[in-house]
Design a protein around this motif. Structure first.
Motif, PDB file in Angstrom:
ATOM      1  N   ASP A  17       6.669  -5.818 -12.020  1.00 18.74           N
ATOM      2  CA  ASP A  17       6.950  -5.218 -10.728  1.00 18.74           C
ATOM      3  C   ASP A  17       7.520  -3.796 -10.885  1.00 18.74           C
ATOM      4  O   ASP A  17       8.443  -3.397 -10.169  1.00 18.74           O
ATOM      5  N   GLU A  49      -1.440   1.433  -5.907  1.00 15.15           N
ATOM      6  CA  GLU A  49      -1.471   0.093  -5.312  1.00 15.15           C
ATOM      7  C   GLU A  49      -2.913  -0.392  -5.140  1.00 15.15           C
ATOM      8  O   GLU A  49      -3.223  -1.550  -5.401  1.00 15.15           O
ATOM      9  N   LEU A  92      -6.191  -7.046  -9.815  1.00 15.61           N
ATOM     10  CA  LEU A  92      -5.717  -8.422  -9.607  1.00 15.61           C
ATOM     11  C   LEU A  92      -6.817  -9.296  -9.006  1.00 15.61           C
ATOM     12  O   LEU A  92      -6.971 -10.466  -9.380  1.00 15.61           O
ATOM     13  N   THR A 134      -4.349  -1.348  -8.538  1.00 19.18           N
ATOM     14  CA  THR A 134      -3.729  -2.607  -8.977  1.00 19.18           C
ATOM     15  C   THR A 134      -4.310  -3.787  -8.200  1.00 19.18           C
ATOM     16  O   THR A 134      -4.631  -4.835  -8.779  1.00 19.18           O
ATOM     17  N   GLN A 135      -4.476  -3.613  -6.897  1.00 17.10           N
ATOM     18  CA  GLN A 135      -5.067  -4.683  -6.078  1.00 17.10           C
ATOM     19  C   GLN A 135      -6.454  -5.059  -6.588  1.00 17.10           C
ATOM     20  O   GLN A 135      -6.781  -6.236  -6.724  1.00 17.10           O
ATOM     21  N   GLU A 157       2.436  -4.258 -13.226  1.00 18.44           N
ATOM     22  CA  GLU A 157       2.500  -5.217 -12.110  1.00 18.44           C
ATOM     23  C   GLU A 157       3.259  -6.474 -12.506  1.00 18.44           C
ATOM     24  O   GLU A 157       4.016  -7.019 -11.697  1.00 18.44           O
TER      25      GLU A 157
END
Lengths: 109, 109, 109, 109
Positions: free
Chosen positions: C76, C5, C12, C8-9, C73
């Motif tokens: 999802d 996570e 993004l 990925t954050q 992502e």
């Protein structure tokens, strides 16, 4: 008609009998070429060159050529000319004096 | 000498002047072909087909052909024959009656 | 927040600061992933595993992961779950009794 | 144990039960990663992003992750660290002021 023209003709005929020109935009042809190149690579996975299945190599290489010729045709490129021109360009990037016996990228020579 | 023989001759000369046959085993030629196919794909990244830089396409497609011809030469494969044979095989996998206007893999037809 | 996570954050955030979401449709992310995988492959071209430049491997593998996480992502997808599920599926395709010490595709076992 | 360690453990177990470490040299792992990335690409061939089969995407992306994690493990690379470091590097190559809303390679910015 030379060999490359003849192969291209056969590929276009196969395509048009199936009404596939609608799918064959250049971007997707480039995807198809990559997918076939990768299936060719699979013939060598976990293996030495000698252990590869030559029939698989032959089939996948044929598919690679098919999409490469179809893409060349899309842009009306003369395959002989573009390869010979690229060899000339590469001769400048890889001069014999520097590149002989050396497997380095030109940026590292 | 036809076009494909002529291109192949030019590629072998370029290779031999640099003493590169020692690196050109089939497995690494297949890797090189994949790398060039991927550089060709990059011409279409984040773009529509129309937005691709045609000069880049031309150069990378030339590299794809170069390694494809070199690999064919390694196995002494006749490019015209293997492509025409593959078209015949594909005609059986994709019969016109089933495949016309349909962009599915033969396993899903 | 676990590691996946967190990565990925960060990806993004990098994307959104540059307003790049508009280019990141799944198809082009898959192209980008292939291009990076191919740059990674280039680290091994004309070489044995031992001769590869580890810094290049590290950089290109990081790019592969970046596009793989971005694509996950988009849909999802839970990376841990999809990999563990695939391992279960592969366990059926490659039963230990048949696959032990054998580098064949499941279709050839 | 965090998620990435857990996934990697599961992949190593699967590999070792089948005695496959002998095939998993870094070069062939990079080939396998390319082959899987290309199978993922096939989910988008002749299609828009929206038309792709999500189940196929999920399966092939799982395979991509599997070989990416196995390759990272070979070099004892910390996936979180290499991706975060690459983001920092890319931030220098793609400064927001120049790259905002622009899908060009840093060499063309």
């Amino acid at each position: 008609m030379n060999d490359i023209e003849l192969i291209t003709q056969a590929l276009l005929e196969f395509r048009d009998e199936r009404d596939w020109a609608q799918f064959h935009n250049p971007k997707d042809l480039a995807l198809a070429l990559n997918i076939e190149a990768s299936e060719l690579l699979e013939a060598y996975l976990w293996k030495s060159s000698e252990q590869a299945d030559i029939d698989k190599v032959k089939e996948e290489l044929a598919d690679v050529f098919a999409f490469a010729f179809l893409l060349a045709e899309k842009y009306d490129l003369d395959v002989k000319r573009i390869v010979l021109e690229k060899i000339e360009k590469n001769a400048l990037k890889y001069p014999v004096a520097k590149a002989k016996g050396v497997a380095k990228k030109y940026t590292d020579l």
